[in-house]
Design a protein around this motif. Structure first.
Motif, short mmCIF file in Angstrom:
data_model
loop_
_atom_site.label_atom_id
_atom_site.label_comp_id
_atom_site.label_asym_id
_atom_site.label_seq_id
_atom_site.Cartn_x
_atom_site.Cartn_y
_atom_site.Cartn_z
N ALA B 40 26.91 35.24 -43.45
CA ALA B 40 26.42 33.93 -43.04
C ALA B 40 24.91 33.97 -42.80
O ALA B 40 24.18 33.05 -43.20
CB ALA B 40 27.14 33.47 -41.77
N ASP B 41 24.44 35.06 -42.18
CA ASP B 41 22.99 35.19 -41.95
C ASP B 41 22.24 35.26 -43.27
O ASP B 41 21.17 34.68 -43.42
CB ASP B 41 22.71 36.45 -41.11
N GLU B 42 22.83 35.98 -44.23
CA GLU B 42 22.20 36.09 -45.54
C GLU B 42 22.14 34.71 -46.20
O GLU B 42 21.10 34.30 -46.74
CB GLU B 42 23.04 37.06 -46.39
N LEU B 43 23.25 33.98 -46.13
CA LEU B 43 23.30 32.64 -46.72
C LEU B 43 22.27 31.72 -46.08
O LEU B 43 21.53 31.02 -46.77
CB LEU B 43 24.71 32.07 -46.54
N LEU B 44 22.22 31.74 -44.76
CA LEU B 44 21.27 30.87 -44.03
C LEU B 44 19.84 31.14 -44.48
O LEU B 44 19.06 30.21 -44.69
CB LEU B 44 21.34 31.15 -42.53
N THR B 45 19.52 32.42 -44.61
CA THR B 45 18.16 32.79 -44.99
C THR B 45 17.84 32.28 -46.40
O THR B 45 16.73 31.84 -46.68
CB THR B 45 17.98 34.31 -44.88
N GLN B 46 18.86 32.30 -47.27
CA GLN B 46 18.65 31.78 -48.64
C GLN B 46 18.53 30.27 -48.67
O GLN B 46 17.83 29.70 -49.50
CB GLN B 46 19.79 32.24 -49.55
N LEU B 47 19.26 29.61 -47.77
CA LEU B 47 19.24 28.13 -47.75
C LEU B 47 17.94 27.60 -47.13
O LEU B 47 17.49 26.50 -47.45
CB LEU B 47 20.44 27.58 -46.97
N LEU B 48 17.39 28.39 -46.21
CA LEU B 48 16.30 27.91 -45.38
C LEU B 48 15.14 27.24 -46.13
O LEU B 48 14.66 26.19 -45.70
CB LEU B 48 15.79 29.06 -44.50
N PRO B 49 14.69 27.81 -47.28
CA PRO B 49 13.58 27.16 -47.99
C PRO B 49 13.92 25.74 -48.47
O PRO B 49 13.02 24.96 -48.76
CB PRO B 49 13.32 28.08 -49.19
N HIS B 50 15.21 25.42 -48.54
CA HIS B 50 15.62 24.10 -49.05
C HIS B 50 15.94 23.13 -47.91
O HIS B 50 16.48 22.06 -48.14
CB HIS B 50 16.85 24.26 -49.97
N THR B 51 15.66 23.53 -46.69
CA THR B 51 16.01 22.69 -45.54
C THR B 51 14.76 22.03 -44.95
O THR B 51 13.65 22.30 -45.38
CB THR B 51 16.67 23.52 -44.41
N GLY B 52 14.99 21.15 -43.98
CA GLY B 52 13.89 20.58 -43.22
C GLY B 52 13.41 19.23 -43.74
O GLY B 52 12.54 18.61 -43.14
N LYS B 53 14.00 18.76 -44.86
CA LYS B 53 13.47 17.52 -45.44
C LYS B 53 14.19 16.26 -44.97
O LYS B 53 13.74 15.15 -45.26
CB LYS B 53 13.47 17.62 -46.96
N ALA B 54 15.31 16.43 -44.28
CA ALA B 54 16.03 15.24 -43.80
C ALA B 54 15.42 14.70 -42.51
O ALA B 54 14.71 15.41 -41.81
CB ALA B 54 17.50 15.59 -43.55
N PHE B 55 15.70 13.43 -42.21
CA PHE B 55 15.43 12.92 -40.88
C PHE B 55 16.68 13.17 -40.04
O PHE B 55 17.78 12.80 -40.42
CB PHE B 55 15.08 11.43 -40.91
N ARG B 56 16.50 13.82 -38.90
CA ARG B 56 17.63 14.23 -38.05
C ARG B 56 17.74 13.27 -36.88
O ARG B 56 16.86 13.23 -36.02
CB ARG B 56 17.40 15.65 -37.54
N LEU B 57 18.81 12.51 -36.85
CA LEU B 57 18.98 11.44 -35.88
C LEU B 57 20.14 11.74 -34.94
O LEU B 57 21.28 11.87 -35.38
CB LEU B 57 19.24 10.13 -36.64
N GLY B 58 19.85 11.86 -33.64
CA GLY B 58 20.92 12.08 -32.66
C GLY B 58 21.36 10.75 -32.07
O GLY B 58 20.53 9.91 -31.76
N ILE B 59 22.67 10.57 -31.93
CA ILE B 59 23.20 9.33 -31.34
C ILE B 59 24.23 9.70 -30.28
O ILE B 59 25.17 10.45 -30.55
CB ILE B 59 23.84 8.42 -32.40
N SER B 60 24.03 9.18 -29.07
CA SER B 60 24.93 9.50 -27.98
C SER B 60 25.38 8.23 -27.27
O SER B 60 24.71 7.21 -27.30
CB SER B 60 24.20 10.40 -26.97
N GLY B 61 26.50 8.31 -26.60
CA GLY B 61 26.99 7.18 -25.82
C GLY B 61 28.37 7.50 -25.28
O GLY B 61 29.09 8.33 -25.85
N VAL B 62 28.73 6.85 -24.21
CA VAL B 62 30.04 7.11 -23.58
C VAL B 62 31.16 6.62 -24.52
O VAL B 62 30.92 5.79 -25.38
CB VAL B 62 30.16 6.40 -22.21
N PRO B 63 32.38 7.14 -24.32
CA PRO B 63 33.51 6.65 -25.11
C PRO B 63 33.65 5.14 -24.95
O PRO B 63 33.48 4.61 -23.85
CB PRO B 63 34.72 7.37 -24.49
N GLY B 64 33.87 4.43 -26.05
CA GLY B 64 34.05 2.99 -25.98
C GLY B 64 32.77 2.20 -26.22
O GLY B 64 32.81 0.98 -26.29
N VAL B 65 31.66 2.89 -26.36
CA VAL B 65 30.39 2.19 -26.54
C VAL B 65 30.26 1.67 -27.98
O VAL B 65 29.48 0.77 -28.25
CB VAL B 65 29.19 3.08 -26.16
N GLY B 66 31.07 2.25 -28.89
CA GLY B 66 31.05 1.77 -30.26
C GLY B 66 30.27 2.64 -31.22
O GLY B 66 29.74 2.15 -32.23
#
Lengths: 342, 342
Positions: B40-66
């Protein structure tokens, strides 16, 4: 003085002899020399059977809220009631400012010259964890010397409130009757850990103080309900955080404040929560020191020191995944070769 | 499949081939077997150059908020704009409930069948730290596969909001227009880390939603001012947390929400804060994994396991000071004899 002589001076002595032994003990406990630390551990273990009998009161509030004035009034009131009062301080900012402002004797001129009071400023070196540890140990010294009320004060910056709440039986938050003040306390999670909120300077604007009391009372109820379902219904056998108004400068409200503290102590002793709180605190303290020790040993390990700078750069630059870097460093510390990375 | 084949399938593949490689990769990353971990570490290291280009959006809220309804509406909107959208989840409570509810495909029936969407439920084992680590690694897999918006959702319990804010570029808090809801968020420190607050179900009671918006806007201003002096004056080059109203069920406000996200991304890219945030996150992730690894090794050490139960009892019973117990355990782990205690 040997640890035995210090121990005898603290437990059996009184007056200047006892004060000298307490000062020696606290100096020993604050020393970072390895041989001192072994002696300090021996001393602590000998003092331990004589500790635990004081009521430990934490008091926090932002600069300017009137902590010194209040603690002086409270201390003199308690001495009038026959108590012996120690005042300790936790002020991690003293490391930065180069000197401790909290617990400074010149701030409490009447209390500091009283025979039945002991005032010790904040240890002025180390991280919050280090300052907190030294203060916990000084607290044990005060208890072994027979002080039956130990007040630990802290200024409302950083994480020091949580540290003080974690070493006391009751945590008191001092507030000014200002709008927004309570929101700040809620934000920092301090309102949530307060067993009692004191609104000081109530004499200046009685209306503002009464509005603040209503607002904080309602916040405390909301926080309690959602955070802990068992608080949802009022339970007579259990303490519910309260708000009291005082004027430290005029000495008004000190008796009402102490009545609330006494009621807290009675209830929480009867329902067993005070004993539970101390047990939890002792275990949390142990784990906190273990974690600090583990991190220190890790950072000082030669292999870690050799690898860390480059790995940190690689992580920041995205050349290696953070989790992979962490595993390689842990393997290096344990003496195993880092996993081969192609 | 070898790590190389998986890597080729993720970076070069598309359609079902790519999905199969992604699933293989995430399964490998979630495995606890030591040989899998090295792969897995080997794979991650190989993938790493192809990462970082997305916008990373966190969304949180209590159950039932929709959250699900909103994320489905948002995901379909973004796909309509030409994006590829991945949805991951952090739900440490799934360890307790025995199954993951977040990211469950049945909750997002239209999005889950869309070719340009990838939905992965929360890893259902381990502590919050473990779940967070697996989710961070899954995020890298999604990025390497070319998903340019990665949404990480979490339910508003425990510390998971902080974990999600710590792995995303922007953290969104979903609220209902209820009184007291915002107080809970402030209490838990979630309001403070929110870059955007969304009031959902605004259609049900427009007046309540408008009151909530005013109240939260004022809280955000107060929190920002006191917490961070540089926020005291409005600075055009810097993002200031906002509140938007939506109705996820009616699909109203999704475009306004995304306009706010885009504005955030533009500002924080121009002023360098987005890049700084990612660097800090990577280092914090590394140290978090190091600390977790140190604690695990400590608890598994034979000498520690032999001494710990008795020492814990002694600490609780007040027979040994917590700091002394901690030092003895640390010495035991390092192979030195505990200090002699008389």
């Amino acid at each position: 003085m040997t640890p035995e002589a210090i121990q005898r001076g603290i437990v059996g002595g009184d007056g200047p002899l006892q004060r000298r032994a307490m000062a020696k003990a606290i100096t020993l406990l604050e020393s970072t020399r390895a041989d001192h630390r072994a002696q300090a551990d021996e001393l602590l273990t000998q003092l331990l059977p004589h500790t635990g009998k004081a009521f430990r009161l934490g008091i926090s509030g932002v600069p300017g809220v009137g902590k010194s004035t209040f603690i002086e009034a409270l201390g003199l009131y308690l001495i009038g009631q026959g108590h012996r009062v120690a005042v300790l301080a936790v002020d991690p900012s003293s490391t930065v400012s180069g000197g401790s402002i909290l617990g400074d004797k010149t701030r409490m001129e009447h209390l500091s010259v009283n025979d039945r009071a002991y005032i010790r400023p904040s240890p002025s070196s180390g991280t919050l964890g280090g300052v907190a540890e030294k203060t916990r140990e000084a607290l044990l010294v005060c208890e072994a010397a027979g002080y039956d009320v130990v007040i630990i004060e802290t200024v409302g910056v950083g994480q020091s409130e949580t540290a003080v709440a974690g070493m006391t039986d009751m945590f008191v938050l001092m507030q000014l009757p200002n709008a927004g003040d309570d929101l700040q306390a809620i934000k920092k999670g301090v309102m949530e850990i307060a067993d009692l909120v004191v609104i000081n300077k109530a004499d200046i604007d009685k209306n503002a103080a009464t509005r603040a009391e209503a607002q904080i009372t309602s916040s405390l109820r909301l926080l309690g309900q959602h955070g802990n379902p068992e608080n949802a219904h009022h339970n007579e056998a259990q303490w519910h955080p309260k708000v009291v108004q005082i004027s430290a400068l005029l000495g008004q409200g000190v008796d009402g404040f102490w009545a609330a503290v006494t009621e807290y102590q009675r209830l929480q002793t009867a329902n067993g929560r005070l004993a539970q709180r101390r047990e939890k605190q002792a275990l949390a303290w142990m784990w906190e020191r273990i974690e600090a020790g583990l991190k220190l040993a890790f950072r000082q390990h030669p292999q870690v020191r050799a690898l860390l700078p480059q790995l940190q750069q690689d992580v920041v630059a995205g050349r290696i995944a953070a989790s992979t870097a962490a595993r390689n460093l842990l393997l290096a510390q344990s003496g195993q070769a880092p996993a081969a990375i192609e």
